[in-house]
Design an enzyme around this catalytic site. Structure first.
Site, PDB file in Angstrom:
ATOM      1  N   ASP A   1     -13.968   2.634  -5.533  1.00 28.38           N
ATOM      2  CA  ASP A   1     -12.884   2.242  -4.636  1.00 28.38           C
ATOM      3  C   ASP A   1     -13.094   0.810  -4.151  1.00 28.38           C
ATOM      4  O   ASP A   1     -14.210   0.257  -4.229  1.00 28.38           O
ATOM      5  CB  ASP A   1     -12.874   3.230  -3.451  1.00 28.38           C
ATOM      6  CG  ASP A   1     -11.535   3.332  -2.767  1.00 28.38           C
ATOM      7  OD1 ASP A   1     -10.652   2.502  -3.050  1.00 28.38           O
ATOM      8  OD2 ASP A   1     -11.370   4.244  -1.932  1.00 28.38           O
ATOM      9  N   MET A   2     -12.053   0.209  -3.599  1.00 22.98           N
ATOM     10  CA  MET A   2     -12.121  -1.163  -3.072  1.00 22.98           C
ATOM     11  C   MET A   2     -10.981  -1.280  -2.082  1.00 22.98           C
ATOM     12  O   MET A   2      -9.818  -1.324  -2.477  1.00 22.98           O
ATOM     13  CB  MET A   2     -11.928  -2.112  -4.267  1.00 22.98           C
ATOM     14  CG  MET A   2     -12.276  -3.542  -4.031  1.00 22.98           C
ATOM     15  SD  MET A   2     -10.850  -4.492  -3.563  1.00 22.98           S
ATOM     16  CE  MET A   2     -11.437  -6.147  -3.778  1.00 22.98           C
TER      17      MET A   2
ATOM     18  N   LYS B   1     -15.629   7.636  -8.714  1.00 23.54           N
ATOM     19  CA  LYS B   1     -14.413   6.944  -8.258  1.00 23.54           C
ATOM     20  C   LYS B   1     -14.870   5.667  -7.572  1.00 23.54           C
ATOM     21  O   LYS B   1     -15.580   5.717  -6.565  1.00 23.54           O
ATOM     22  CB  LYS B   1     -13.645   7.845  -7.288  1.00 23.54           C
ATOM     23  CG  LYS B   1     -12.387   7.220  -6.694  1.00 23.54           C
ATOM     24  CD  LYS B   1     -11.667   8.274  -5.860  1.00 23.54           C
ATOM     25  CE  LYS B   1     -10.478   7.730  -5.111  1.00 23.54           C
ATOM     26  NZ  LYS B   1      -9.940   8.770  -4.190  1.00 23.54           N
TER      27      LYS B   1
ATOM     28  N   ASP C   1      -2.078   5.805  -3.087  1.00 24.79           N
ATOM     29  CA  ASP C   1      -2.434   6.763  -2.041  1.00 24.79           C
ATOM     30  C   ASP C   1      -1.226   7.591  -1.622  1.00 24.79           C
ATOM     31  O   ASP C   1      -1.370   8.526  -0.835  1.00 24.79           O
ATOM     32  CB  ASP C   1      -3.006   6.036  -0.814  1.00 24.79           C
ATOM     33  CG  ASP C   1      -4.506   5.790  -0.984  1.00 24.79           C
ATOM     34  OD1 ASP C   1      -5.076   6.286  -1.965  1.00 24.79           O
ATOM     35  OD2 ASP C   1      -5.085   5.096  -0.133  1.00 24.79           O
TER      36      ASP C   1
ATOM     37  N   ARG D   1      -9.925  -2.796   7.645  1.00 21.79           N
ATOM     38  CA  ARG D   1     -10.475  -1.441   7.703  1.00 21.79           C
ATOM     39  C   ARG D   1     -11.914  -1.490   8.241  1.00 21.79           C
ATOM     40  O   ARG D   1     -12.798  -0.805   7.748  1.00 21.79           O
ATOM     41  CB  ARG D   1     -10.449  -0.787   6.326  1.00 21.79           C
ATOM     42  CG  ARG D   1     -10.299   0.727   6.379  1.00 21.79           C
ATOM     43  CD  ARG D   1     -10.538   1.373   5.038  1.00 21.79           C
ATOM     44  NE  ARG D   1     -10.149   2.762   5.062  1.00 21.79           N
ATOM     45  CZ  ARG D   1     -10.655   3.686   4.265  1.00 21.79           C
ATOM     46  NH1 ARG D   1     -11.572   3.370   3.366  1.00 21.79           N
ATOM     47  NH2 ARG D   1     -10.257   4.914   4.338  1.00 21.79           N
TER      48      ARG D   1
ATOM     49  N   ASP E   1     -14.985   9.776   0.057  1.00 23.34           N
ATOM     50  CA  ASP E   1     -15.600   8.952   1.096  1.00 23.34           C
ATOM     51  C   ASP E   1     -16.248   9.801   2.202  1.00 23.34           C
ATOM     52  O   ASP E   1     -15.679  10.813   2.625  1.00 23.34           O
ATOM     53  CB  ASP E   1     -14.462   8.100   1.686  1.00 23.34           C
ATOM     54  CG  ASP E   1     -14.961   6.986   2.561  1.00 23.34           C
ATOM     55  OD1 ASP E   1     -16.166   6.909   2.791  1.00 23.34           O
ATOM     56  OD2 ASP E   1     -14.119   6.192   3.009  1.00 23.34           O
TER      57      ASP E   1
ATOM     58  N   TRP F   1       0.857  -1.177   0.000  1.00 19.75           N
ATOM     59  CA  TRP F   1       0.000   0.000   0.000  1.00 19.75           C
ATOM     60  C   TRP F   1       0.906   1.244   0.000  1.00 19.75           C
ATOM     61  O   TRP F   1       1.910   1.287   0.713  1.00 19.75           O
ATOM     62  CB  TRP F   1      -0.915   0.001   1.235  1.00 19.75           C
ATOM     63  CG  TRP F   1      -1.661   1.285   1.358  1.00 19.75           C
ATOM     64  CD1 TRP F   1      -2.741   1.666   0.624  1.00 19.75           C
ATOM     65  CD2 TRP F   1      -1.358   2.368   2.236  1.00 19.75           C
ATOM     66  NE1 TRP F   1      -3.126   2.933   0.982  1.00 19.75           N
ATOM     67  CE2 TRP F   1      -2.295   3.395   1.970  1.00 19.75           C
ATOM     68  CE3 TRP F   1      -0.380   2.584   3.202  1.00 19.75           C
ATOM     69  CZ2 TRP F   1      -2.289   4.607   2.648  1.00 19.75           C
ATOM     70  CZ3 TRP F   1      -0.368   3.784   3.879  1.00 19.75           C
ATOM     71  CH2 TRP F   1      -1.329   4.782   3.600  1.00 19.75           C
TER      72      TRP F   1
HETATM   73  C1  DGJ Z   1      -8.637   4.829  -0.595  1.00 18.80           C
HETATM   74  C2  DGJ Z   1      -8.400   5.718  -1.769  1.00 18.80           C
HETATM   75  O1  DGJ Z   1      -7.223   5.368  -2.435  1.00 18.80           O
HETATM   76  C3  DGJ Z   1      -8.364   7.169  -1.304  1.00 18.80           C
HETATM   77  O2  DGJ Z   1      -8.057   8.005  -2.375  1.00 18.80           O
HETATM   78  C4  DGJ Z   1      -9.682   7.505  -0.687  1.00 18.80           C
HETATM   79  O3  DGJ Z   1     -10.702   7.455  -1.655  1.00 18.80           O
HETATM   80  C5  DGJ Z   1      -9.980   6.548   0.462  1.00 18.80           C
HETATM   81  N1  DGJ Z   1      -9.870   5.182   0.056  1.00 18.80           N
HETATM   82  C6  DGJ Z   1     -11.357   6.792   1.010  1.00 18.80           C
HETATM   83  O4  DGJ Z   1     -11.698   5.882   1.962  1.00 18.80           O
END
Ligand code: DGJ
Length: 741
Positions: free
Chosen positions: A478-479, A476, A548, A443, A367, A199
């Site tokens: 996300d996962m 967007k 990130d 998470r 989020d 990550w």
């Molecule tokens: C992970 C993403 O990579 C971030 O940019 C953001 O959207 C967060 N999740 C939100 O929980």
């Protein structure tokens, strides 16, 4: 170009603009063997490379050593259990419990164009862009058919492969391993590159010599993953960015994968890629078929740079489909690093006000807008607007943002369910879990069991309702966690091994519905940053959030590894605030802009609170984006220096297809004292054209001859190079626009 079958030699020759791939039918039994994949050949007859004239010969000549033949013949699609002891492509378990099978040639067909793969993302092209060879192989005893498909395009040196398995027998067969492709060749002291990370540290390049035994990368996380990547490059030991043979292999798939190389006793190399067989078992009833994801194999005799440009062209022209595929993306500002969960309508509108003033074109609400989510511990699955945060509702917010001249985008994490959510309270069995075992959280969330059609239906219904409720032009997706505790309340015991793959198929189904129902939507995939940056996702979204970690220096290595395979047009990159939230480093705003320009470009900061000095730079950064983005998105990418290799500086350039201009990015990481300027040899220019150098941001040093009116022949810039003086200070960048004079 195209595909030819040579009847007499029983060979297939697949030709691309600069390469040939030769395979054929050997022995009376009709084994499909691989002879060659390399620089273009005029004559097809290289079947001798399969060495069937050497001991142990073919079974028709030397049946007493059949096993030795199986263990050394270069197969196109090797099978399990009869004596090929190398890593194989296909393994089964029959009703009687047997695992072996043998495939031999039955027939073939050469077709103009390329068929889609059912339920799976895949490259595409029409009848005048590509040709496909389908070879039907059979195991007569099991009644199993395998259709190997090979496509070649007119405009790129790549072979696209997949396999379809059909059960023509009377009993069920369990597929326990199905690779998408394999490449058997001699190991001529090759090196291998794979991409590794974690990550916030994705896709760092790792190169080493290939050695005996198995070397592999894989994922068993249910996603392609931060850690390893469905890609490998095999290359001459001395290959570099500009020279040498390179074979790049990638999988158009977003779940568990394996990519491996096995070097055996004879120094033969078998490279393979496909769905990870671990925890995979697919039950095939009589009459049913299974399709393996598409494998991409590109060939370059101009080193890694040639491989990269092949991948970029293939993906830009034949994989990405979005309405935005050939368009500049709106410059967005995302509120994640600006506010995290602490926002409301007023705060977002304040950001929109300021963003509009500096030329930003879209606000993305990340989020925290739904359920009662004020941290990452609740509400996933409850996709209803939190009106105590967004007073007046979503439509009011979107209208107000639009009124300020900005488009509006929104964040979802559709595949997840929080234990603390109304959805979970109503349907605890909708989470992936093993009966009787408390599932592990990541998470503070579980994963939805998307193998259940009602879960897919419900999830899609919620997303589509939100999207219909206001003028939302970007999503967007996300996962944020890997899969574990693999169990489904609905799958019978003998189908539980299908759960991982069924999950990926359902993600594809959901995204296919989304892009079909909302064809003008700009979709950006994301997975806790870059855990699902793969070609499968690119079929649905033209861009993917890269990592990130938004620190400009960290991004040098992340973007180098990503751009080695994927076009810059797909690479989500933003300018963020400092000290950087991931590493705490302070870098110049200007440098952050230069690094983000190599991707989709946007902002990830609170524009109402950053220093005035930085804010005042945004309009000119956005002008730069508008000026250079066509070039960056559509041009040819060349890498001149790698910070992750030299630990000092990074340098890459993008050259327009017609060679009329180029943009060079140079980043000096730490400042240096009392050193010569750096000499950089440019690449990809037209040697006979004259070019002028425009130092963007007026960073030229006249005393060193930079920024003068002089022009240079492309040849001079490529052979003699140019000098870039040492910038003063740490983390400094230079952007040089090379323009035809
Ligand atoms: C992970 C993403 O990579 C971030 O940019 C953001 O959207 C967060 N999740 C939100 O929980």
């Amino acid at each position: 170009m195209g595909i030819t079958f040579y009847e007499k030699e029983k060979l297939f020759k697949l030709d691309t603009p600069g390469a040939s791939y030769v395979c054929g039918i050997f022995d009376k039994e009709g084994f499909l063997g691989h002879a060659y994949f390399g620089p273009g050949l005029e004559e097809p007859d290289v079947g001798y490379l399969c060495r069937t004239q050497e001991p142990p010969y073919v079974p028709a000549v030397n049946n007493r050593d059949r096993l030795a033949f199986y263990d050394s013949f270069p197969f196109e699609y090797p099978t399990h259990g009869l004596g090929d002891y190398r890593d194989d492509c296909l393994a089964v378990r029959t009703a009687a419990g047997n695992t072996a099978l043998k495939l031999t040639y039955a027939s073939h067909e050469i077709i103009a164009g390329k068929k889609p793969l059912k339920g799976l993302p895949a490259t595409f092209g029409d009848a005048d862009q590509c040709t496909t060879l389908e070879v039907l192989l059979k195991d007569e005893i099991l009644g199993l058919e395998v259709i190997l498909s090979y496509s070649v395009f007119e405009d790129v040196d790549a072979v696209l492969r997949s396999a379809r398995i059909v059960n023509r027998g009377n009993e069920e067969i369990y597929l326990t391993k199905v690779m998408s492709a394999c490449l058997d060749m001699d190991n001529e002291s090759y090196d291998i590159i794979t991409l590794h990370g974690s990550w916030a540290r994705e896709r760092h390049v790792n190169r080493r010599p290939l050695s005996k035994g198995t070397q592999r990368v894989s994922s068993i996380r249910g996603e392609s993953g931060h850690q390893e990547h469905p890609f490998m490059a095999i290359m001459d030991h001395n290959a570099d960015q500009t020279m040498g043979n390179v074979w790049g292999i990638n999988l158009v798939y977003s779940g568990n994968f394996v990519a491996g190389c096995y070097v055996n006793q004879f120094d033969s190399l078998r490279a393979y890629i496909g769905i990870n067989p671990e925890d995979f078992c697919w039950k095939l009833m009589p009459g049913e078929e299974f399709t393996a994801p598409e494998a991409v194999i590109v060939y370059s005799d101009t080193g890694l740079g040639g491989m990269t440009r092949n991948f970029h062209d293939l993906y830009r022209n034949h994989l990405i489909r979005s309405a935005y595929k050939d368009k500049k993306r709106p410059v967005l500002i995302n509120n994640w690093e600006a506010t995290y969960f602490d926002f409301d309508t007023d705060k977002l509108l304040a950001i929109a006000d300021e963003a509009a003033k500096v030329g930003i074109e879209m606000l993305v609400m990340d989020d925290g807008w739904f359920g009662y989510r004020n941290s990452d511990n609740s509400s996933l699955g409850d996709w209803k607007v939190n009106e105590s945060k967004l007073k007046g509702g979503l439509k009011y917010l979107v209208d107000e943002v639009n009124r300020r001249g900005l488009k509006f985008g929104i964040w979802f994490e559709p595949e997840m369910i929080s234990p603390d959510s109304d959805l979970y309270r109503a349907h605890p069995d909708w989470a992936i879990r093993i009966a009787g075992r408390e599932p592990g959280q990541a998470r503070e969330q579980y994963v939805l069991d998307l193998s259940r059609p009602e879960v897919v239906e419900h999830t899609y219904g919620q997303i589509s309702e939100v999207l219909h409720s206001a003028n939302i032009e970007y999503v967007k997706w996300d996962m944020n966690r890997p899969l574990a505790d693999m169990g489904s309340a609905c799958l019978p015991a003998d189908r539980m091994g299908e759960l991982f793959h069924r999950y990926v198929l359902a993600v594809y189904e959901l995204q296919e519905r989304l892009v079909s129902d909302f064809p003008n939507l700009l979709l950006e995939n994301c997975s806790g940053g870059g855990a699902r940056f793969d070609p499968g996702m690119l079929y649905y979204s033209p861009q993917i959030w890269c990592s990130d970690d938004t620190d400009a220096i960290e991004r040098l290595s992340i973007q180098e590894g990503t751009a080695m395979v994927y076009p810059l047009s797909a690479m989500g990159a933003h300018v963020s605030d400092c000290p950087n939230h991931a590493v705490g480093r302070v870098t110049p705003f200007r440098t952050r802009g230069y690094v983000a320009l190599a991707g989709t470009f946007g902002y990830e900061l609170d524009v109402t609170r950053i220093p005035e000095e930085d804010r005042s730079m945004i309009p000119s950064q956005i002008d730069m984006y508008h000026k250079y983005n066509d070039l960056v998105r559509m041009g040819d990418y060349y890498r001149m220096a790698s910070y992750s290799e030299n630990h000092e500086f990074d340098c890459y350039m993008v050259v327009a297809k017609d060679k009329s201009e180029a943009l060079v990015t140079f980043i000096q990481v730490l400042g240096r004292v009392n050193c010569h300027s750096r000499r950089i040899r440019l690449q990809g220019l037209d040697p006979g054209l004259r070019y002028r150098l425009e130092y963007v941001d007026g960073a030229a040093d006249e005393s060193k001859g930079e920024g003068t009116d002089r022009t240079y022949l492309g040849e001079t810039l490529m052979k003699a190079g140019l000098l870039i003086r040492n910038p003063r200070g740490d983390f400094q960048g230079r952007l040089i626009h090379v323009v035809e004079a």
